[in-house]
Design a protein around this motif. Structure first.
Motif, PDB file in Angstrom:
ATOM      1  N   GLU A   1      23.542  49.571  35.910  1.00 35.10           N
ATOM      2  CA  GLU A   1      24.875  49.607  35.305  1.00 35.10           C
ATOM      3  C   GLU A   1      25.980  49.837  36.335  1.00 35.10           C
ATOM      4  OE1 GLU A   1      21.985  51.238  32.197  1.00 35.10           O
ATOM      5  OE2 GLU A   1      22.344  51.599  34.311  1.00 35.10           O
ATOM      6  N   ASP A   2      25.676  50.527  37.419  1.00 31.16           N
ATOM      7  CA  ASP A   2      26.685  50.795  38.445  1.00 31.16           C
ATOM      8  C   ASP A   2      27.021  49.576  39.289  1.00 31.16           C
ATOM      9  OD1 ASP A   2      26.881  53.405  37.629  1.00 31.16           O
ATOM     10  OD2 ASP A   2      25.564  54.185  39.200  1.00 31.16           O
ATOM     11  N   CYS A   3      26.146  48.566  39.280  1.00 32.28           N
ATOM     12  CA  CYS A   3      26.408  47.409  40.143  1.00 32.28           C
ATOM     13  C   CYS A   3      26.432  46.076  39.408  1.00 32.28           C
ATOM     14  CB  CYS A   3      25.413  47.367  41.302  1.00 32.28           C
ATOM     15  SG  CYS A   3      23.709  47.216  40.829  1.00 32.28           S
ATOM     16  N   VAL A   4      26.225  46.059  38.092  1.00 35.19           N
ATOM     17  CA  VAL A   4      26.294  44.822  37.324  1.00 35.19           C
ATOM     18  C   VAL A   4      27.263  45.034  36.165  1.00 35.19           C
ATOM     19  CG1 VAL A   4      25.031  43.135  35.922  1.00 35.19           C
ATOM     20  CG2 VAL A   4      23.926  44.171  37.916  1.00 35.19           C
ATOM     21  N   LEU A   5      28.226  44.131  36.068  1.00 28.16           N
ATOM     22  CA  LEU A   5      29.257  44.221  35.029  1.00 28.16           C
ATOM     23  C   LEU A   5      29.327  42.904  34.272  1.00 28.16           C
ATOM     24  CD1 LEU A   5      31.803  45.599  33.760  1.00 28.16           C
ATOM     25  CD2 LEU A   5      33.103  44.537  35.616  1.00 28.16           C
ATOM     26  N   PHE A   6      29.378  42.995  32.954  1.00 23.36           N
ATOM     27  CA  PHE A   6      29.607  41.829  32.105  1.00 23.36           C
ATOM     28  C   PHE A   6      31.065  41.907  31.676  1.00 23.36           C
ATOM     29  CE2 PHE A   6      25.098  42.545  32.003  1.00 23.36           C
ATOM     30  CZ  PHE A   6      24.559  41.268  32.025  1.00 23.36           C
ATOM     31  N   ALA A   7      31.932  41.116  32.322  1.00 26.38           N
ATOM     32  CA  ALA A   7      33.375  41.214  32.119  1.00 26.38           C
ATOM     33  C   ALA A   7      33.872  40.437  30.912  1.00 26.38           C
ATOM     34  CB  ALA A   7      34.109  40.738  33.368  1.00 26.38           C
ATOM     35  N   GLY A   8      33.058  39.531  30.378  1.00 25.90           N
ATOM     36  CA  GLY A   8      33.475  38.745  29.221  1.00 25.90           C
ATOM     37  C   GLY A   8      34.560  37.744  29.571  1.00 25.90           C
ATOM     38  N   PRO A   9      35.213  37.187  28.552  1.00 24.16           N
ATOM     39  CA  PRO A   9      36.277  36.215  28.812  1.00 24.16           C
ATOM     40  C   PRO A   9      37.473  36.905  29.461  1.00 24.16           C
ATOM     41  CG  PRO A   9      36.047  36.625  26.447  1.00 24.16           C
ATOM     42  CD  PRO A   9      34.967  37.388  27.129  1.00 24.16           C
ATOM     43  N   ARG A  10      38.073  36.230  30.425  1.00 24.14           N
ATOM     44  CA  ARG A  10      39.210  36.799  31.156  1.00 24.14           C
ATOM     45  C   ARG A  10      40.280  35.739  31.338  1.00 24.14           C
ATOM     46  NH1 ARG A  10      37.695  41.723  34.056  1.00 24.14           N
ATOM     47  NH2 ARG A  10      39.788  41.542  34.885  1.00 24.14           N
ATOM     48  N   ARG A  11      41.503  36.181  31.534  1.00 26.42           N
ATOM     49  CA  ARG A  11      42.615  35.280  31.803  1.00 26.42           C
ATOM     50  C   ARG A  11      43.085  35.390  33.254  1.00 26.42           C
ATOM     51  NH1 ARG A  11      44.540  32.641  27.553  1.00 26.42           N
ATOM     52  NH2 ARG A  11      44.131  33.424  25.478  1.00 26.42           N
ATOM     53  N   ASP A  12      42.541  36.334  33.998  1.00 30.36           N
ATOM     54  CA  ASP A  12      42.954  36.567  35.381  1.00 30.36           C
ATOM     55  C   ASP A  12      41.944  36.011  36.381  1.00 30.36           C
ATOM     56  OD1 ASP A  12      41.009  38.389  34.659  1.00 30.36           O
ATOM     57  OD2 ASP A  12      41.904  40.054  35.764  1.00 30.36           O
ATOM     58  N   ILE A  13      41.445  34.830  36.102  1.00 33.56           N
ATOM     59  CA  ILE A  13      40.392  34.227  36.916  1.00 33.56           C
ATOM     60  C   ILE A  13      40.786  34.103  38.399  1.00 33.56           C
ATOM     61  CG2 ILE A  13      38.933  32.186  37.231  1.00 33.56           C
ATOM     62  CD1 ILE A  13      38.210  33.971  34.794  1.00 33.56           C
ATOM     63  N   PRO A  14      41.987  33.630  38.741  1.00 32.49           N
ATOM     64  CA  PRO A  14      42.324  33.561  40.172  1.00 32.49           C
ATOM     65  C   PRO A  14      42.222  34.929  40.864  1.00 32.49           C
ATOM     66  CG  PRO A  14      43.900  32.285  38.904  1.00 32.49           C
ATOM     67  CD  PRO A  14      43.049  33.039  37.915  1.00 32.49           C
ATOM     68  N   ASP A  15      42.639  35.982  40.171  1.00 36.83           N
ATOM     69  CA  ASP A  15      42.536  37.322  40.751  1.00 36.83           C
ATOM     70  C   ASP A  15      41.077  37.711  40.986  1.00 36.83           C
ATOM     71  OD1 ASP A  15      45.301  37.593  40.673  1.00 36.83           O
ATOM     72  OD2 ASP A  15      45.269  38.608  38.720  1.00 36.83           O
ATOM     73  N   LEU A  16      40.215  37.332  40.055  1.00 36.03           N
ATOM     74  CA  LEU A  16      38.795  37.655  40.201  1.00 36.03           C
ATOM     75  C   LEU A  16      38.178  36.894  41.377  1.00 36.03           C
ATOM     76  CD1 LEU A  16      37.784  37.683  36.443  1.00 36.03           C
ATOM     77  CD2 LEU A  16      38.116  39.661  37.933  1.00 36.03           C
ATOM     78  N   TYR A  17      38.547  35.618  41.520  1.00 32.97           N
ATOM     79  CA  TYR A  17      38.058  34.853  42.674  1.00 32.97           C
ATOM     80  C   TYR A  17      38.538  35.478  43.982  1.00 32.97           C
ATOM     81  CZ  TYR A  17      36.471  30.909  39.771  1.00 32.97           C
ATOM     82  OH  TYR A  17      35.818  30.103  38.874  1.00 32.97           O
ATOM     83  N   HIS A  18      39.802  35.886  44.019  1.00 32.58           N
ATOM     84  CA  HIS A  18      40.341  36.516  45.230  1.00 32.58           C
ATOM     85  C   HIS A  18      39.605  37.819  45.552  1.00 32.58           C
ATOM     86  CE1 HIS A  18      43.640  33.961  46.478  1.00 32.58           C
ATOM     87  NE2 HIS A  18      44.035  33.842  45.230  1.00 32.58           N
ATOM     88  N   ALA A  19      39.216  38.540  44.526  1.00 37.32           N
ATOM     89  CA  ALA A  19      38.543  39.825  44.733  1.00 37.32           C
ATOM     90  C   ALA A  19      37.079  39.661  45.144  1.00 37.32           C
ATOM     91  CB  ALA A  19      38.625  40.663  43.460  1.00 37.32           C
ATOM     92  N   ALA A  20      36.516  38.502  44.872  1.00 44.61           N
ATOM     93  CA  ALA A  20      35.092  38.275  45.137  1.00 44.61           C
ATOM     94  C   ALA A  20      34.846  37.876  46.587  1.00 44.61           C
ATOM     95  CB  ALA A  20      34.560  37.177  44.213  1.00 44.61           C
ATOM     96  N   ASP A  21      33.737  38.335  47.141  1.00 45.69           N
ATOM     97  CA  ASP A  21      33.305  37.893  48.463  1.00 45.69           C
ATOM     98  C   ASP A  21      32.540  36.579  48.372  1.00 45.69           C
ATOM     99  OD1 ASP A  21      34.308  40.099  49.944  1.00 45.69           O
ATOM    100  OD2 ASP A  21      32.606  41.302  49.263  1.00 45.69           O
TER     101      ASP A  21
END
Length: 150
Positions: free
Chosen positions: A30-50
């Motif tokens: 649970e500390d390292c896997v997250l189910f974020a569901g539908p989101r509207r901030d997809i570009p922000d999530l891509y930017h945050a991802a390695d």
């Protein structure tokens, strides 16, 4: 290391999603896997991802996940079936056979440990995705019409 699943779950996939969540709980992830569901901030999530992982086992003709991630410079690992096989090149990301999880594990291991390779793939991804831009698509369609219509 954190894994984030983003997107809605179709009616057909609800049982599979539940099984995944149960596995996360069973393995105490649970500390390292997250189910974020539908989101509207997809570009922000891509930017945050390695790394953006496209692990679909069903071939998509093109799909948006791969070029979206590439457009913001997120290195991509994608399955070698369907559209991603044609979009991702060795200079813009990595592909793996979805029937061979060791390939995926090797790519994840390499990219999580090699920040210079992630930077190189980020730059290559942004260059490669330009070939799929709306402007380029319109230019190619105009050329085709000019050729056909004389």
């Amino acid at each position: 290391f954190q894994v984030v699943f983003v997107g809605d779950v179709s009616a057909n996939d609800k049982a599979y999603n539940t099984k995944l969540q149960e596995m996360v709980t069973a393995y105490q992830l649970e500390d390292c896997v997250l189910f974020a569901g539908p989101r509207r901030d997809i570009p922000d999530l891509y930017h945050a991802a390695d790394i953006a992982l496209h692990a679909s086992t069903t071939p998509e003709p093109f799909g948006l996940v791969v070029p979206e991630a590439m457009s913001v410079g997120t290195p991509v690992i994608a399955t070698s079936i369907g559209g991603p096989r044609e979009v991702v090149t060795s200079s813009s990301g990595r592909v793996f056979d979805p029937k061979d999880p060791t390939q995926l594990a090797d790519h994840l291991s390499t990219l999580t440990q090699d920040s210079s390779l992630r930077i190189q793939l980020s730059e290559g991804a942004q260059q490669r995705v330009e070939e799929f831009s709306l402007t380029r698509h319109v230019e190619q369609m105009e050329l085709m019409y000019e050729e056909v219509l004389g």
